[in-house]
Design a protein around this motif. Structure first.
Motif: not given
Length: 395
Positions: A13-24
């Motif tokens: 999966a797109p890494p930056v989008m995955e990381a953003r989900r960590w803080v959603d």
């Protein structure tokens, strides 16, 4: 159930989008707000003059709203050719330049003309994740070129990876994610290697404007036949804060660009007109401003270097352009460490496992031990805060 291309399910999966989900949906304490160092993109708008030029085009230039040339506006291509010839001390002509909808499209269209499913492309580790994703989705094998603690690729090790299926060598300098700048003799050695084997050398210089050394970072364009081997990629996103307008460029042979045109026509038809107008205005008017931006990024790089000198348990492996690449001190994989940093330090940083294979996938272990810090959006106060937060953590 509808079929799915297995090449797409094979990649991540797109890494930056995955990381953003960590803080959603997360709330962070007021005394320690989230410090987002995950994405290498400026968050400030372009300079006012550039925005005004784009606004004027929207309001007064009817052609700006129509399809443009597939390979980009000729005025921008001509300006790129002129400035590249001057800056690199070589000869680049407008028919050796194409404009794309961002540098990722420059890469995907280039690779699409070079290789097909089953072919191979040599990629140093750590890699830029979107490059890996495209190779996966196209069914092209990435032949990994490991790097040591200096994070510099070795041409002799690359030569050992070349097979009849190899079509290209891909380099990124200044490097994303490692931050290191490839010395001019090293780039020349890779150029000579690629030419000797009839391969393309694809050099992504998205972060060229923030190179620590003044002047041309290499002499490859001085070769009178540079375009029989070199394919150069560039981005306006970082130089003029045009991330949302998607403007990139390719310098290559006219014959290569004729093939690229086929790809671009089927994907986007043409690069965005307004972004190109902004890029051209920036090239003609923002030289001094961009020089100041470079000095600010170099000052932040120095702040990172000085800060990690105060963290003896951490190792700064590479630092340059927008990035610091560090070895963490924890007895855990970097993906777990990165998630833990969100909780323990309100830091959003990408793990090395997003930039290379884990040991279980044949990696050396470098990916599990490293983190990428995109520091360009942290001023020197923010960088000091980063170092302080890391200093409070214990392994």
């Amino acid at each position: 159930m509808q079929p799915t291309n297995p090449n797409f399910t094979h990649t991540f999966a797109p890494p930056v989008m995955e990381a953003r989900r960590w803080v959603d949906g997360r709330n962070f304490p007021a005394h320690r707000p989230l410090l987002n160092l995950s994405q290498a993109a400026p968050v400030d708008p372009p300079p006012e003059g550039l925005m005004q030029a784009m606004a004027d085009a929207i309001l007064t230039d009817p052609a700006a709203h129509l399809y443009g040339p597939v390979l980009g506006r000729m005025d921008l291509r001509t300006e790129l050719a002129s400035q590249w010839s001057a800056n690199y001390g070589g000869s680049v002509t407008s028919d050796q330049v194409a404009v794309t909808a961002g540098c990722n499209q420059a890469f995907t269209s280039t690779i699409a003309t070079l290789a097909r499913a089953g072919d191979e492309v040599i990629v140093p580790l750590p890699y830029y994740f979107n490059h890996q994703m495209w190779l996966d989705m196209a069914g092209i094998r990435a032949a990994y070129l490991p790097t040591g603690d200096d994070l510099l690729p070795d041409p002799e090790r690359a030569a050992a990876l070349i097979t009849p299926d190899t079509k290209a060598i891909v380099l990124v300098s200044p490097n994303n994610p490692a931050g290191v700048e490839y010395p001019a003799p090293l780039l020349r050695a890779f150029f000579d290697l690629a030419r000797a084997h009839g391969l393309a050398l694809v050099v992504d210089e998205t972060y060229r404007d923030f190179h620590s050394a003044p002047g041309a970072p290499h002499d490859l364009f001085r070769d009178p036949d540079w375009d029989d081997t070199l394919i150069h990629l560039y981005s306006f996103s970082k130089a003029y804060r045009l991330t949302g307008h998607r403007v990139g460029a390719i310098m290559a042979s006219p014959a290569r660009l004729a093939e690229v045109e086929k790809f671009l026509d089927t994907v986007a038809i043409c690069p965005p007109q307004i972004g190109q107008i902004g890029a051209l205005w920036g090239m003609r008017n923002l030289g001094d401003w961009l020089a100041g931006e470079r000095l600010e990024i170099l000052a932040r790089r120095d702040a990172i270097t000085q800060g990690f000198a105060r963290l003896p348990d951490w190792t700064l492996m590479g630092c340059g352009a927008y990035f610091a690449y560090v070895r963490h001190p924890f007895d855990a994989r970097s993906d777990a460490v990165a998630r833990d940093l969100v909780d323990r330090a309100s830091l959003l940083i990408l793990p090395g496992t997003m930039f290379g294979p884990a040991r279980a996938q044949g990696g050396s272990g470098q990916a599990e031990a490293t983190l990428r810090i995109a520091f360009a959006n942290a001023d020197r106060t923010g960088i000091s805060d980063l170092i302080d937060r890391l200093g409070t953590l214990t392994a």
